[in-house]
Design a protein around this motif. Sequence first.
Motif, PDB file in Angstrom:
ATOM      1  N   SER A  71      24.897 -16.887  16.991  1.00  0.00           N
ATOM      2  CA  SER A  71      25.096 -17.028  15.542  1.00  0.00           C
ATOM      3  C   SER A  71      25.738 -18.348  15.152  1.00  0.00           C
ATOM      4  CB  SER A  71      26.029 -15.914  15.046  1.00  0.00           C
ATOM      5  OG  SER A  71      25.293 -14.761  14.840  1.00  0.00           O
ATOM      6  N   ALA A  72      25.318 -18.855  13.981  1.00  0.00           N
ATOM      7  CA  ALA A  72      25.959 -20.014  13.334  1.00  0.00           C
ATOM      8  C   ALA A  72      26.078 -21.222  14.246  1.00  0.00           C
ATOM      9  CB  ALA A  72      27.338 -19.620  12.786  1.00  0.00           C
ATOM     10  N   THR A  73      25.040 -21.471  15.031  1.00  0.00           N
ATOM     11  CA  THR A  73      25.054 -22.621  15.934  1.00  0.00           C
ATOM     12  C   THR A  73      24.285 -23.755  15.262  1.00  0.00           C
ATOM     13  OG1 THR A  73      23.215 -21.533  17.066  1.00  0.00           O
ATOM     14  CG2 THR A  73      25.370 -21.420  18.106  1.00  0.00           C
ATOM     15  N   ALA A  74      24.942 -24.347  14.272  1.00  0.00           N
ATOM     16  CA  ALA A  74      24.267 -25.319  13.402  1.00  0.00           C
ATOM     17  C   ALA A  74      24.918 -26.682  13.412  1.00  0.00           C
ATOM     18  CB  ALA A  74      24.291 -24.784  11.965  1.00  0.00           C
ATOM     19  N   ARG A  75      26.005 -26.842  14.167  1.00  0.00           N
ATOM     20  CA  ARG A  75      26.884 -27.990  13.897  1.00  0.00           C
ATOM     21  C   ARG A  75      26.395 -29.319  14.473  1.00  0.00           C
ATOM     22  NH1 ARG A  75      29.898 -26.208   9.830  1.00  0.00           N
ATOM     23  NH2 ARG A  75      31.470 -27.801  10.206  1.00  0.00           N
ATOM     24  N   THR A  76      26.456 -30.318  13.613  1.00  0.00           N
ATOM     25  CA  THR A  76      26.223 -31.713  13.992  1.00  0.00           C
ATOM     26  C   THR A  76      27.589 -32.375  14.104  1.00  0.00           C
ATOM     27  OG1 THR A  76      24.268 -31.733  12.566  1.00  0.00           O
ATOM     28  CG2 THR A  76      25.110 -33.882  13.272  1.00  0.00           C
ATOM     29  N   MET A 282      24.197 -17.353  -2.770  1.00  0.00           N
ATOM     30  CA  MET A 282      24.885 -18.053  -1.686  1.00  0.00           C
ATOM     31  C   MET A 282      23.848 -18.589  -0.697  1.00  0.00           C
ATOM     32  SD  MET A 282      28.018 -17.592  -2.646  1.00  0.00           S
ATOM     33  CE  MET A 282      29.115 -18.051  -1.295  1.00  0.00           C
ATOM     34  N   ALA A 283      24.122 -19.741  -0.131  1.00  0.00           N
ATOM     35  CA  ALA A 283      23.242 -20.326   0.885  1.00  0.00           C
ATOM     36  C   ALA A 283      23.999 -20.395   2.202  1.00  0.00           C
ATOM     37  CB  ALA A 283      22.813 -21.724   0.452  1.00  0.00           C
ATOM     38  N   GLY A 284      23.276 -20.516   3.299  1.00  0.00           N
ATOM     39  CA  GLY A 284      23.931 -20.559   4.605  1.00  0.00           C
ATOM     40  C   GLY A 284      23.350 -21.638   5.491  1.00  0.00           C
ATOM     41  N   CYS A 285      24.033 -21.877   6.602  1.00  0.00           N
ATOM     42  CA  CYS A 285      23.528 -22.824   7.602  1.00  0.00           C
ATOM     43  C   CYS A 285      22.635 -22.071   8.586  1.00  0.00           C
ATOM     44  CB  CYS A 285      24.695 -23.434   8.372  1.00  0.00           C
ATOM     45  SG  CYS A 285      25.914 -24.242   7.333  1.00  0.00           S
ATOM     46  N   PHE A 286      22.056 -22.814   9.511  1.00  0.00           N
ATOM     47  CA  PHE A 286      21.169 -22.224  10.517  1.00  0.00           C
ATOM     48  C   PHE A 286      21.875 -21.073  11.259  1.00  0.00           C
ATOM     49  CE2 PHE A 286      19.968 -21.912  14.952  1.00  0.00           C
ATOM     50  CZ  PHE A 286      18.602 -21.715  14.859  1.00  0.00           C
ATOM     51  N   GLY A 287      21.242 -19.920  11.298  1.00  0.00           N
ATOM     52  CA  GLY A 287      21.709 -18.806  12.119  1.00  0.00           C
ATOM     53  C   GLY A 287      23.011 -18.172  11.667  1.00  0.00           C
ATOM     54  N   CYS A 288      23.370 -18.316  10.395  1.00  0.00           N
ATOM     55  CA  CYS A 288      24.663 -17.804   9.932  1.00  0.00           C
ATOM     56  C   CYS A 288      24.499 -16.487   9.186  1.00  0.00           C
ATOM     57  CB  CYS A 288      25.324 -18.826   9.014  1.00  0.00           C
ATOM     58  SG  CYS A 288      26.841 -18.204   8.284  1.00  0.00           S
ATOM     59  N   GLN A 289      25.421 -15.567   9.410  1.00  0.00           N
ATOM     60  CA  GLN A 289      25.412 -14.292   8.685  1.00  0.00           C
ATOM     61  C   GLN A 289      26.433 -14.273   7.551  1.00  0.00           C
ATOM     62  OE1 GLN A 289      25.553 -14.193  12.259  1.00  0.00           O
ATOM     63  NE2 GLN A 289      23.337 -14.076  12.196  1.00  0.00           N
ATOM     64  N   VAL A 290      27.184 -15.352   7.366  1.00  0.00           N
ATOM     65  CA  VAL A 290      28.222 -15.346   6.323  1.00  0.00           C
ATOM     66  C   VAL A 290      27.707 -15.910   5.002  1.00  0.00           C
ATOM     67  CG1 VAL A 290      30.500 -16.243   5.684  1.00  0.00           C
ATOM     68  CG2 VAL A 290      30.107 -15.435   7.995  1.00  0.00           C
ATOM     69  N   HIS A 291      27.001 -17.030   5.080  1.00  0.00           N
ATOM     70  CA  HIS A 291      26.471 -17.687   3.866  1.00  0.00           C
ATOM     71  C   HIS A 291      27.604 -18.017   2.898  1.00  0.00           C
ATOM     72  CE1 HIS A 291      22.030 -16.363   4.244  1.00  0.00           C
ATOM     73  NE2 HIS A 291      22.577 -16.555   5.410  1.00  0.00           N
ATOM     74  N   CYS A 292      28.343 -19.071   3.186  1.00  0.00           N
ATOM     75  CA  CYS A 292      29.537 -19.351   2.369  1.00  0.00           C
ATOM     76  C   CYS A 292      29.314 -20.424   1.312  1.00  0.00           C
ATOM     77  CB  CYS A 292      30.706 -19.725   3.271  1.00  0.00           C
ATOM     78  SG  CYS A 292      30.623 -21.394   3.924  1.00  0.00           S
ATOM     79  N   ARG A 293      28.087 -20.928   1.176  1.00  0.00           N
ATOM     80  CA  ARG A 293      27.875 -22.032   0.232  1.00  0.00           C
ATOM     81  C   ARG A 293      27.388 -21.494  -1.107  1.00  0.00           C
ATOM     82  NH1 ARG A 293      24.531 -24.622   4.204  1.00  0.00           N
ATOM     83  NH2 ARG A 293      22.993 -24.821   2.562  1.00  0.00           N
ATOM     84  N   ALA A 294      28.262 -21.576  -2.112  1.00  0.00           N
ATOM     85  CA  ALA A 294      27.926 -21.047  -3.438  1.00  0.00           C
ATOM     86  C   ALA A 294      26.907 -21.961  -4.121  1.00  0.00           C
ATOM     87  CB  ALA A 294      29.196 -20.950  -4.276  1.00  0.00           C
ATOM     88  N   ILE A 510      29.324 -24.196  17.285  1.00  0.00           N
ATOM     89  CA  ILE A 510      29.488 -22.996  16.454  1.00  0.00           C
ATOM     90  C   ILE A 510      30.393 -23.327  15.271  1.00  0.00           C
ATOM     91  CG2 ILE A 510      30.444 -20.645  16.427  1.00  0.00           C
ATOM     92  CD1 ILE A 510      29.755 -20.443  19.392  1.00  0.00           C
ATOM     93  N   CYS A 511      30.106 -22.721  14.120  1.00  0.00           N
ATOM     94  CA  CYS A 511      30.930 -22.924  12.929  1.00  0.00           C
ATOM     95  C   CYS A 511      32.330 -22.333  13.128  1.00  0.00           C
ATOM     96  CB  CYS A 511      30.256 -22.258  11.732  1.00  0.00           C
ATOM     97  SG  CYS A 511      31.286 -22.254  10.258  1.00  0.00           S
ATOM     98  N   LYS A 512      33.356 -23.046  12.682  1.00  0.00           N
ATOM     99  CA  LYS A 512      34.749 -22.579  12.848  1.00  0.00           C
ATOM    100  C   LYS A 512      35.021 -21.275  12.105  1.00  0.00           C
ATOM    101  CE  LYS A 512      36.960 -26.967  13.818  1.00  0.00           C
ATOM    102  NZ  LYS A 512      35.869 -27.918  13.645  1.00  0.00           N
ATOM    103  N   TYR A 513      34.277 -21.036  11.031  1.00  0.00           N
ATOM    104  CA  TYR A 513      34.500 -19.797  10.285  1.00  0.00           C
ATOM    105  C   TYR A 513      34.061 -18.562  11.073  1.00  0.00           C
ATOM    106  CZ  TYR A 513      35.397 -22.850   6.329  1.00  0.00           C
ATOM    107  OH  TYR A 513      35.921 -23.816   5.517  1.00  0.00           O
ATOM    108  N   HIS A 514      33.403 -18.780  12.206  1.00  0.00           N
ATOM    109  CA  HIS A 514      33.008 -17.666  13.069  1.00  0.00           C
ATOM    110  C   HIS A 514      33.954 -17.564  14.265  1.00  0.00           C
ATOM    111  CE1 HIS A 514      28.774 -16.842  11.449  1.00  0.00           C
ATOM    112  NE2 HIS A 514      29.274 -17.768  10.663  1.00  0.00           N
ATOM    113  N   THR A 515      35.165 -18.060  14.111  1.00  0.00           N
ATOM    114  CA  THR A 515      36.125 -18.035  15.223  1.00  0.00           C
ATOM    115  C   THR A 515      37.471 -17.531  14.717  1.00  0.00           C
ATOM    116  OG1 THR A 515      37.179 -20.178  14.810  1.00  0.00           O
ATOM    117  CG2 THR A 515      35.069 -20.224  15.945  1.00  0.00           C
TER     118      THR A 515
HETATM  119  S1  SF4 Z   1      30.169 -19.791   7.441  1.00  0.00           S
HETATM  120 FE1  SF4 Z   1      29.496 -21.316   5.930  1.00  0.00          FE
HETATM  121  S2  SF4 Z   1      29.775 -23.320   6.948  1.00  0.00           S
HETATM  122 FE2  SF4 Z   1      29.815 -21.731   8.532  1.00  0.00          FE
HETATM  123  S3  SF4 Z   1      27.711 -21.588   9.299  1.00  0.00           S
HETATM  124 FE3  SF4 Z   1      27.958 -20.058   7.674  1.00  0.00          FE
HETATM  125  S4  SF4 Z   1      27.265 -21.055   5.791  1.00  0.00           S
HETATM  126 FE4  SF4 Z   1      27.631 -22.675   7.305  1.00  0.00          FE
END
Ligand code: SF4
Length: 635
Positions: A71-76, A282-294, A510-515
């Motif tokens: 999950s959420a393995t999108a980071r550059t 809400m929008a999300g990054c690749f493979g994310c289940q949170v979608h935190c972008r309003a 991995i996105c920090k919000y998933h840690t």
């Molecule tokens: S929590 Fe937010 S920043 Fe992190 S991967 Fe999901 S949409 Fe992107």
Amino acid sequence: MALNKKIAYIDLTTGKIETKPIPIEVRKKFLGGRGLDMYLMYNHIKPGIDPLGPDNVALVSAGVLVGTLASATARTHVGGKSPLTGYIASTNMGGFFAPEMRWAGFDHLVIKGKAERPVYLWIHNGEIEIRDASNIWGKDTQQTREIIREELGDRDIKILTIGPAGEKLVRYANVMTGIKNAGGRSGTGAILGSKNLKAIAVRGTMDIKIAHPVEALEYNKKIIDLITSSKVSQTQGRFGTAFIWGATNTQGLVRVRNFQLNQLEDSDDVETESLDEDVFGMAGCFGCQVHCRARHIIPAGPYAGVYEEGPEYTAQGAFAGEPGCRSKLTILEGNHLSNIYGMDLLEVGSLISWAMELYEKGILTDKDTDGLELRFGNDEAVVEMIHRIARREGLGDILAEGGLRAAEKIGKDSIKYLIHVKGMSNLHSDERATPALALGIATGSRGSDHLRSRPAIDLYHLPEPVLRQIYSQPVSYDGPLTSDYRDYEGKPWQVRWQEMCYEAVDCLGICKYHTTFLGATLPNFEEWSKLLELNTGLELSPLDIWNVADRAYNIERLFNIREGLTRKDDWLVDRYFDEPTTLGIPSIRGRTIDRDKFKKMIDEYYEHHGWDENGVPRPETLKKLGIDKEPSHML
Ligand code: SF4
């Protein structure tokens, strides 16, 4: 397989491009993303070079798990030597760029030299071309994406770009991989600008072969459960990070009027609920289940009808709290302008607020501001200054140089009011009541920063046994841990642990919000070890992953020391120690950081790292981590 993506060395001066595989022994030591970039930085950047000269190196990479079934393995990650601080430049962002780069065959780009004219890189299925960018130089980040996609005839191309701020070498310019996917902090956009490199476009259809696909999918269900059952993730998926503003402002934990106050009163218009009125999804990054972008449309003003994403907690602080403004529209416009110009909005908001205090104190005059009334609460002045910084006009040109250089130019005692660590502006939070968070920003490897070591869960008053469960693995720890965020005891270990946590996910992608960042129940080392093995076949224990992070963090320290960093740079400005908080809930009022206790915390923090009393890694620490022979030039 997931580990066969290559590294490319691109010389923009000569046009020479060379690609190489990444040896497995290098992977085991640094994994990828930030970790391997820091190794490359220490090996390829000569000491003392000008960060805006051709000798700097721009490093662009994907974490080793990016684009896999985790999950959420999108980071550059983007790195180099920072034009803002002179120490490490290192930034990390989500979106879809990094997975696409891996599908195009590459994990790491090492970009050297300087192109004669503006160029962009076109990377597709193992091929790399250097293309003319004369027609996009001067365009904003959104226009750039559109023009390149049109030119190459493919809407699915993913683009990392700089905006006009990067071209003008604003020392805190961003790189952007999406509308608001910003690599902020430390000025990597200016590094690309100095190389005449406008953008990197990627498109790929090359597989990432998963080592154990069935098991990887099955295991990731457990990760998804952990994420989606967490209250903090659910809240974030509903409101984005804007929800944090309410929680911290209510208590008195934010920085207002450039750190003169610690709470923004009568601020309904800039609260989460108010911002939420314009959000339609809400929008999300690749493979994310949170979608935190309003997702929102700006409702009024000169940008009415424009689509944007966010704003984040940082935008509320930068364009409301710090400049003492109370208008939602200023936040939305500030967020939008920072995104299209490609600038670190946190730095922008902080420096404008600093200039406001200088103006109110008479250190800056109408002559310096070209007649602009730069007073706290002046919304128009905030927006105007954003334009001036990005275009380097008047006072904006001075602020574009970053706080320390600007203070030198402005003179008088302007430096006294600059809120920074290592030349980087602080986030808009007020850490006077939270020594652990204060220690995190004082010691962060890229300067004042909340994304390098912040033990945010320290604010939750978690019971000691819960803290012990988190902070006693994968390295045992039996020292003190306390639930009260105002304590000094045990906090250095928490900061050290969080550093390893964030460095590890920056290597994995991995996105920090998933840690274990905002949520105590979210995944960490144990889960990452399993994800790594199932997706890549690489068998690293939780402790091995900790050691990868430790290795990379020590290399960051070595780089900074090589560039002149000393113990005195791991410190806070005087206001933290001398001016007590005046607002907020009773337990927050009247707080300062105690100098002696803070000094002791730093001693303890160094000790936890195996560094000497000056903050220099001891020879035995480097030997234990296998980095005593760096730079080793393995890659
Ligand atoms: S929590 Fe937010 S920043 Fe992190 S991967 Fe999901 S949409 Fe992107």
